[in-house]
Design a protein around this motif. Structure first.
Motif, short mmCIF file in Angstrom:
data_model
loop_
_atom_site.label_atom_id
_atom_site.label_comp_id
_atom_site.label_asym_id
_atom_site.label_seq_id
_atom_site.Cartn_x
_atom_site.Cartn_y
_atom_site.Cartn_z
N VAL A 53 0.83 -1.20 0.00
CA VAL A 53 0.00 0.00 0.00
C VAL A 53 0.87 1.25 0.00
CG1 VAL A 53 -1.67 1.36 1.32
CG2 VAL A 53 -1.97 -1.11 1.11
N GLY A 54 1.83 1.31 0.91
CA GLY A 54 2.60 2.54 1.11
C GLY A 54 3.97 2.57 0.50
N GLY A 55 4.43 1.45 -0.07
CA GLY A 55 5.70 1.44 -0.77
C GLY A 55 6.90 1.07 0.08
N VAL A 56 6.73 0.86 1.37
CA VAL A 56 7.85 0.49 2.23
C VAL A 56 7.34 -0.42 3.34
CG1 VAL A 56 7.57 2.60 3.60
CG2 VAL A 56 9.72 1.34 3.71
N MET A 57 8.07 -1.51 3.60
CA MET A 57 7.66 -2.47 4.61
C MET A 57 8.23 -2.11 5.97
SD MET A 57 8.10 -6.12 2.59
CE MET A 57 7.88 -7.04 4.12
N PRO A 58 7.44 -2.26 7.03
CA PRO A 58 7.97 -2.02 8.37
C PRO A 58 8.87 -3.17 8.82
CG PRO A 58 5.71 -2.77 8.51
CD PRO A 58 6.00 -2.59 7.05
N GLU A 59 9.76 -2.87 9.74
CA GLU A 59 10.61 -3.89 10.34
C GLU A 59 9.79 -4.73 11.30
OE1 GLU A 59 14.82 -4.12 12.91
OE2 GLU A 59 13.73 -2.21 12.68
N ILE A 60 10.10 -6.02 11.41
CA ILE A 60 9.43 -6.92 12.34
C ILE A 60 10.42 -7.29 13.45
CG2 ILE A 60 8.29 -9.14 12.66
CD1 ILE A 60 7.41 -9.04 9.77
#
Length: 633
Positions: A53-60
């Motif tokens: 959706v936003g173009g960047v994945m969050p860190e897990i």
């Protein structure tokens, strides 16, 4: 709901939690220490779709970080949440309860998760032989793969799927990339909210049984398995072997050594002369109860996750029912009159066996409570055949579940008034309008039946007549999945959203297309779900196909400049119409071939050409059809 707010505005008004802005991830995903397998899968889903959706994945991150980030997404319950969200109730009192909570700083996506923490038995072994896989007491009945990461409840996983749909606008119309709807945004922000929910229908994995967790098609990472998980119908909290009968192997196993286990026949013997799996028990015999308890003990040792045990009478309806005095004393004289038949013997006049079945189940259910007082073990019977009508006097114990194999809703409604443990709706639809071979859907009719069952308070739904014809029946599967999670949702809203999200400018035309298919399908000859009178050829005539193709042509024209994803979805739907037309042509050709005297090779040649075209459709659109079923026409 999903909020897309310019980052400059958010800097001035800190009312929403910003997850992504200006190409940066602003909130990591934090998991509990040593998260369960499916919680990790859910977190990966969340990160993946935030990235899409936003173009960047969050860190897990796994475990509590030090220091705690100023903003974070917390997936799965962990004690720190009570400090971050003071006053929030994290005691989940309902099965599968979920909570999505955002305060503008942090976002919690959590649910009631239950697993066997004592023995850590999270792997369930499928039966090694066909008999073991079909055993309704051990493992998952009809399983064909081992299950890794098993939990009794998966609230967090379903909470993540709910967040993705309700807050990010993600839709999975059908399995695979083409069926995935992702509304892209440069900024993702979540407004303050607190959303709680727990599903009324707790057995949902059998809504789409071929993709259940214990089926090969339901494996995580497969397109089908991912689809049902994200629709929140695969990972549920109730498993009952509601589609089968409880004693199918008994006669073959015991009739020589223990003939007393089986029903007295009208010829005075206990020898059942019909198909062995249809043999009925002498349910009033205490030895039957003791043998059943021994089998349950063995089953629990192998698979301690099981807590519902099938004690439904074998199939064969009125065949071979025990006519001994003790069993007949359990029948109510006011029960529905019926004829009992005995293979190789004379018929007897009897009554519906509902009171008998409930009495038998009650004995077994009480024995379960006595032997396993710290467990919530339950017995399951079927309201089917001779027990389709509700009992006159007998009342099911609180740990007796009734699976209603109801063609008549009046029986389901009346049974529901007698039970306290809940019911399973297991409609015996057979193959209405060629569902098995890719016939068109009955979207609203099926939805109305499911909602009516939910209104009876059913705890589960079990349907085994869905065959993965996504391009001809896909909207019906989608609506069923959505209603299984929330049966109170209006069907027209689900379909409007399906068409609008998936087909954009062509939404109205696609909606009209599916209505056209449904209306003509309902017109077909009577079956258990329709009341029409037309033949297949009369319903699916050349003018029908002309109108249907025109709607898809118009859809393609309207979306030509709106994005290739719309064109790909319309092509997917068209593949289903192409198949339906070729199949219809072949049905007519088959009739001609049967009538031709002498045989006409040209007819067979035309059918072969059509079959080749169907195979080409299958190759070009792998998820669209299930042509392995065509041999069953």
């Amino acid at each position: 709901m999903f909020s897309a707010v310019p980052s400059t505005v958010l800097a001035q008004e800190q009312t929403a939690l910003v997850l992504v802005a200006d190409g940066k991830s602003l909130a990591p995903i934090i998991l509990p220490k040593e998260p369960t397998m499916f919680t990790k899968i859910a977190a990966a889903d969340l990160a993946e779709y935030i990235g899409k959706v936003g173009g960047v994945m969050p860190e897990i991150l796994e475990g509590l970080p030090n220091p705690i980030p100023e903003h974070a997404i917390w997936v799965g319950f962990q004690p720190q949440l009570k400090a971050l969200f003071p006053g929030t109730d994290f005691e989940f009192t309902h099965p599968e309860e979920i909570l999505i909570k955002c305060d503008g700083k942090h976002l919690a996506i959590v649910g009631r998760d239950v697993w066997d923490a004592i023995t850590n038995k999270k792997k369930i072994i499928a039966g090694q032989t066909e008999a073991e896989r079909k055993d309704y007491l051990a493992g998952f009945a009809e399983s064909n793969r081992n299950v890794e990461g098993f939990q009794f409840e998966y609230g967090t996983v379903n909470a993540v799927a709910t967040f993705l749909q309700d807050q990010l606008g993600i839709r999975w119309l059908w399995p695979g990339k083409v069926g995935e709807v992702v509304p892209k945004q440069s900024t993702i922000a979540v407004d303050p909210l607190e959303f709680r929910y727990h599903p009324k229908i707790r057995q949902r994995s059998t809504v789409y049984a071929p993709l259940a967790l214990y089926k090969a098609g339901g494996k995580p990472g497969s397109s089908g398995g991912d689809w049902v998980r994200r629709q929140r119908i695969q990972l549920d909290s109730l498993y009952t072997p509601s589609g089968g009968h409880g004693f199918t192997e008994w006669y073959a196993t015991y009739h020589k050594t223990h003939p007393e286990y089986f029903g007295l026949q009208s010829d005075g013997t206990r020898i059942y002369k019909g198909e062995p799996r249809h043999a009925k028990l002498c349910q009033s015999n205490p030895a039957v109860v003791e043998q059943w308890l021994k089998i349950v003990e063995t089953a629990i040792a192998k698979n301690p996750h099981r807590n519902v045990f099938n004690v439904a009478a074998n199939d064969g309806t009125a065949s071979g029912i025990c006519c001994c005095e003790k069993c007949r004393a359990w029948d109510h004289p006011d029960g529905l009159k019926m004829i009992w038949n005995y293979p190789g013997g004379k018929e007897l006049v009897g009554v519906a066996t509902s009171d008998r079945e409930v009495t038998f189940a009650n004995i077994l259910a009480r024995k379960l409570k006595e032997r396993y007082p710290d467990k919530n073990y339950q017995a399951l019977i079927q309201a089917y055949g001779g027990a389709a009508t509700p009992p006159v006097k007998a009342v099911p114990e609180s740990n007796v579940i009734v699976s209603s194999v109801a063609a008549s809703f009046s029986n389901l409604e009346e049974w529901s008034k007698k039970t306290t443990a809940g019911m399973i709706w297991r409609p015996n639809f057979a193959d209405p309008a060629h569902w098995k071979t890719g016939g068109p859907p009955n979207i609203t009719g099926t939805a109305e039946l499911l909602q009516r069952a939910a209104a009876c308070g059913v705890s589960g739904v079990s349907m085994d007549m869905l065959w993965s014809w996504w391009s001809t029946q896909g909207p019906m599967y989608y609506v069923m999945a959505q209603l299984a999670w929330n049966p109170d949702k209006p069907v027209h809203e689900i379909m409007d959203d399906y068409c609008k999200s998936g087909f954009g400018p062509a939404a109205d035309d696609i909606k009209a297309y599916w209505k056209l298919l449904q209306d003509n399908r309902i017109a077909i000859q009577p079956d258990k779900m329709t009341a029409g009178t037309k033949s297949w050829a009369e319903a699916f005539h050349p003018d029908f196909f002309k109108t249907a193709y025109a709607l898809l042509d118009t859809s393609a024209a309207k979306t030509s400049a709106a994005g290739k994803e719309y064109a790909e979805r319309i092509a997917f739907v068209r593949a289903g119409l192409d198949y339906l037309r070729l199949n219809t042509e072949n049905q007519a050709l088959a009739q001609q071939a049967i009538a031709a005297k002498p045989p006409d090779p040209a007819i067979n040649a035309k059918m072969q050409v059509n079959c080749q075209k169907i195979q080409e459709i299958d190759q070009n659109f792998p998820a669209a059809l299930n042509i392995t079923r065509l041999s069953e026409l």
